[in-house]
Design a protein around this motif. Structure first.
Motif, PDB file in Angstrom:
ATOM      1  N   THR A 104       6.465  -3.166  -7.356  1.00  0.00           N
ATOM      2  CA  THR A 104       5.197  -2.459  -7.232  1.00  0.00           C
ATOM      3  C   THR A 104       4.802  -2.425  -5.755  1.00  0.00           C
ATOM      4  OG1 THR A 104       3.850  -4.449  -7.391  1.00  0.00           O
ATOM      5  CG2 THR A 104       4.448  -3.381  -9.459  1.00  0.00           C
ATOM      6  N   PRO A 105       3.977  -1.454  -5.368  1.00  0.00           N
ATOM      7  CA  PRO A 105       3.495  -1.406  -3.982  1.00  0.00           C
ATOM      8  C   PRO A 105       2.849  -2.738  -3.558  1.00  0.00           C
ATOM      9  CG  PRO A 105       2.929   0.621  -5.115  1.00  0.00           C
ATOM     10  CD  PRO A 105       3.527  -0.293  -6.151  1.00  0.00           C
ATOM     11  N   SER A 106       2.092  -3.377  -4.454  1.00  0.00           N
ATOM     12  CA  SER A 106       1.442  -4.643  -4.071  1.00  0.00           C
ATOM     13  C   SER A 106       2.452  -5.747  -3.817  1.00  0.00           C
ATOM     14  CB  SER A 106       0.477  -5.133  -5.147  1.00  0.00           C
ATOM     15  OG  SER A 106      -0.118  -4.077  -5.812  1.00  0.00           O
ATOM     16  N   GLU A 107       3.514  -5.789  -4.602  1.00  0.00           N
ATOM     17  CA  GLU A 107       4.551  -6.801  -4.384  1.00  0.00           C
ATOM     18  C   GLU A 107       5.175  -6.634  -2.996  1.00  0.00           C
ATOM     19  OE1 GLU A 107       6.648  -8.011  -8.576  1.00  0.00           O
ATOM     20  OE2 GLU A 107       6.901  -5.923  -7.981  1.00  0.00           O
ATOM     21  N   VAL A 108       5.424  -5.380  -2.624  1.00  0.00           N
ATOM     22  CA  VAL A 108       6.046  -5.108  -1.322  1.00  0.00           C
ATOM     23  C   VAL A 108       5.080  -5.491  -0.202  1.00  0.00           C
ATOM     24  CG1 VAL A 108       7.045  -3.335   0.167  1.00  0.00           C
ATOM     25  CG2 VAL A 108       7.419  -3.247  -2.307  1.00  0.00           C
ATOM     26  N   LYS A 109       3.816  -5.085  -0.365  1.00  0.00           N
ATOM     27  CA  LYS A 109       2.805  -5.401   0.652  1.00  0.00           C
ATOM     28  C   LYS A 109       2.667  -6.912   0.825  1.00  0.00           C
ATOM     29  CE  LYS A 109       0.147  -1.175   0.035  1.00  0.00           C
ATOM     30  NZ  LYS A 109      -1.050  -0.570  -0.561  1.00  0.00           N
ATOM     31  N   ALA A 110       2.601  -7.618  -0.303  1.00  0.00           N
ATOM     32  CA  ALA A 110       2.438  -9.069  -0.244  1.00  0.00           C
ATOM     33  C   ALA A 110       3.641  -9.720   0.433  1.00  0.00           C
ATOM     34  CB  ALA A 110       2.239  -9.626  -1.653  1.00  0.00           C
ATOM     35  N   ALA A 111       4.839  -9.222   0.133  1.00  0.00           N
ATOM     36  CA  ALA A 111       6.049  -9.831   0.707  1.00  0.00           C
ATOM     37  C   ALA A 111       6.101  -9.625   2.218  1.00  0.00           C
ATOM     38  CB  ALA A 111       7.298  -9.237   0.049  1.00  0.00           C
ATOM     39  N   VAL A 112       5.654  -8.457   2.662  1.00  0.00           N
ATOM     40  CA  VAL A 112       5.849  -8.095   4.067  1.00  0.00           C
ATOM     41  C   VAL A 112       4.656  -8.466   4.951  1.00  0.00           C
ATOM     42  CG1 VAL A 112       6.166  -6.090   5.599  1.00  0.00           C
ATOM     43  CG2 VAL A 112       7.544  -6.306   3.535  1.00  0.00           C
ATOM     44  N   THR A 113       3.429  -8.370   4.391  1.00  0.00           N
ATOM     45  CA  THR A 113       2.234  -8.644   5.207  1.00  0.00           C
ATOM     46  C   THR A 113       1.492  -9.896   4.758  1.00  0.00           C
ATOM     47  OG1 THR A 113       0.594  -7.490   3.839  1.00  0.00           O
ATOM     48  CG2 THR A 113       1.867  -6.143   5.369  1.00  0.00           C
ATOM     49  N   GLY A 114       1.846 -10.436   3.587  1.00  0.00           N
ATOM     50  CA  GLY A 114       1.100 -11.579   3.064  1.00  0.00           C
ATOM     51  C   GLY A 114      -0.100 -11.156   2.237  1.00  0.00           C
ATOM     52  N   SER A 115      -0.429  -9.833   2.233  1.00  0.00           N
ATOM     53  CA  SER A 115      -1.560  -9.353   1.433  1.00  0.00           C
ATOM     54  C   SER A 115      -1.163  -8.132   0.603  1.00  0.00           C
ATOM     55  CB  SER A 115      -2.730  -8.965   2.341  1.00  0.00           C
ATOM     56  OG  SER A 115      -3.608  -8.088   1.638  1.00  0.00           O
ATOM     57  N   GLY A 116      -1.459  -8.200  -0.708  1.00  0.00           N
ATOM     58  CA  GLY A 116      -1.162  -7.085  -1.601  1.00  0.00           C
ATOM     59  C   GLY A 116      -2.040  -5.873  -1.355  1.00  0.00           C
ATOM     60  N   GLN A 117      -3.095  -6.062  -0.510  1.00  0.00           N
ATOM     61  CA  GLN A 117      -4.010  -4.945  -0.242  1.00  0.00           C
ATOM     62  C   GLN A 117      -3.803  -4.334   1.148  1.00  0.00           C
ATOM     63  OE1 GLN A 117      -5.770  -7.692  -2.129  1.00  0.00           O
ATOM     64  NE2 GLN A 117      -5.050  -6.345  -3.757  1.00  0.00           N
ATOM     65  N   ALA A 118      -2.729  -4.692   1.820  1.00  0.00           N
ATOM     66  CA  ALA A 118      -2.507  -4.198   3.178  1.00  0.00           C
ATOM     67  C   ALA A 118      -2.514  -2.671   3.216  1.00  0.00           C
ATOM     68  CB  ALA A 118      -1.177  -4.716   3.702  1.00  0.00           C
ATOM     69  N   ASP A 119      -3.006  -2.094   4.311  1.00  0.00           N
ATOM     70  CA  ASP A 119      -2.994  -0.631   4.418  1.00  0.00           C
ATOM     71  C   ASP A 119      -1.694  -0.168   5.107  1.00  0.00           C
ATOM     72  OD1 ASP A 119      -3.323  -1.050   7.139  1.00  0.00           O
ATOM     73  OD2 ASP A 119      -5.432  -0.476   7.153  1.00  0.00           O
ATOM     74  N   LYS A 120      -1.552   1.161   5.170  1.00  0.00           N
ATOM     75  CA  LYS A 120      -0.309   1.758   5.652  1.00  0.00           C
ATOM     76  C   LYS A 120      -0.017   1.342   7.106  1.00  0.00           C
ATOM     77  CE  LYS A 120       1.916   5.950   4.015  1.00  0.00           C
ATOM     78  NZ  LYS A 120       2.532   5.225   2.861  1.00  0.00           N
ATOM     79  N   ALA A 121      -1.061   1.324   7.928  1.00  0.00           N
ATOM     80  CA  ALA A 121      -0.878   0.998   9.348  1.00  0.00           C
ATOM     81  C   ALA A 121      -0.375  -0.446   9.505  1.00  0.00           C
ATOM     82  CB  ALA A 121      -2.201   1.182  10.092  1.00  0.00           C
ATOM     83  N   GLN A 122      -0.960  -1.340   8.700  1.00  0.00           N
ATOM     84  CA  GLN A 122      -0.576  -2.749   8.756  1.00  0.00           C
ATOM     85  C   GLN A 122       0.878  -2.934   8.298  1.00  0.00           C
ATOM     86  OE1 GLN A 122      -3.401  -5.004   6.481  1.00  0.00           O
ATOM     87  NE2 GLN A 122      -2.450  -6.991   6.986  1.00  0.00           N
ATOM     88  N   MET A 123       1.255  -2.200   7.246  1.00  0.00           N
ATOM     89  CA  MET A 123       2.625  -2.261   6.735  1.00  0.00           C
ATOM     90  C   MET A 123       3.612  -1.795   7.809  1.00  0.00           C
ATOM     91  SD  MET A 123       3.337  -3.149   3.575  1.00  0.00           S
ATOM     92  CE  MET A 123       4.543  -2.033   2.845  1.00  0.00           C
ATOM     93  N   THR A 124       3.285  -0.650   8.431  1.00  0.00           N
ATOM     94  CA  THR A 124       4.179  -0.083   9.446  1.00  0.00           C
ATOM     95  C   THR A 124       4.315  -1.056  10.618  1.00  0.00           C
ATOM     96  OG1 THR A 124       3.562   2.157   8.806  1.00  0.00           O
ATOM     97  CG2 THR A 124       4.537   1.891  10.993  1.00  0.00           C
TER      98      THR A 124
END
Lengths: 175, 175
Positions: A104-124
């Motif tokens: 899920t998008p939240s799983e990816v966000k959590a794995a990469v940024t530490g937060s499941g609610q990270a925005d696109k800029a933070q992910m990039t």
């Protein structure tokens, strides 16, 4: 392990390939965005996507494929195309005999940024930093695909090896 | 012309093959329901569906494939799987180099029963009558797939021939 991540989309489908081991920084292998023309008929578009993904899997010989899981809560106008593209992506990995994991998008966000609610800029930004790239991958679809691949190296890679070991221990299923 | 119709679904995917010409009764060639196990992982399920549809297309050598168009208004719980299955079905036709046409449920109902609001029982009855079958096809997924194939013979078959002729007249597109 080498992982090919796919951020599925019918008009733009992000593909990112990374190499690494859990808990260590990953290395960028390559990234792409497969485009299909919205003016073309659906069969042509799916065929182009299928061939492109099949070619990229053959070229990069990943150990696994990671695909973003699509939800019906997404943009209703495009969700059907996205779901079809994700089916093609999962199939491309399965046809190559590779383990395919969806996140899920939240799983990816959590794995990469530490937060499941990270925005696109933070992910990039995190993908750029984690892969030690001189500049952010463009377009953003590629960054999302790379994040999926990193997520799988860190989380799913381990999980699917455990799952495979458990399966072998149970005597496996051959279907 | 021979048409292979697909009523896409991940757990049950209906496939119906008919032969005919516009405005005349069609003849049943065969029908099937491809099952995949909800307990299996998505990649295995899509792979099984892809192989089954590819085999059926190779076996029956239709002139065209007709697939039901999926809407996000459908049952939210199953719509993603249905959309993925429809992508696999469209791809199976396209990979075989066949024209693939999608139809909305109302288009199929209107073509087969004269009403876009026909219910399932009415559809099954009309398919049974139109193909002069001794009893209704079972399960209902097969009847819907046969209805799609009949719809394409009567409507789309003509339409895609006209479209192809128009395309040739314009000099065609090769992509």
């Amino acid at each position: 392990m080498r992982v090919l991540g796919v951020d599925p989309g019918l008009t733009r489908c992000g593909v990112g390939v990374v190499e690494g081991v859990p808990g260590r920084p990953c290395t960028l292998v390559a990234y792409y965005v497969v485009h299909t023309d919205p003016e073309d008929e659906l069969p042509l578009r799916l065929l182009h996507l299928d061939r492109s993904l099949t070619d990229l899997v053959a070229e990069h010989r990943p150990d696994a494929v990671a695909v973003e899981r699509v939800f019906s809560q997404h943009n209703v106008r495009t969700v059907m195309g996205t779901a079809q593209a994700s089916g093609i992506a999962v199939l491309a990995g399965a046809r190559a005999g590779l383990p395919v994991q969806t996140y899920t998008p939240s799983e990816v966000k959590a794995a990469v940024t530490g937060s499941g609610q990270a925005d696109k800029a933070q992910m990039t930004m995190m993908v750029t930093r984690l892969l030690r790239l001189p500049e952010p991958p463009r377009p953003a679809d590629a960054a999302d695909a790379l994040a999926l691949a990193i997520c799988h190296v860190w989380r799913g890679g381990t999980r699917s090896k455990l799952a495979a070991a458990a399966e072998r221990a149970r005597g496996g299923r051959t279907r």
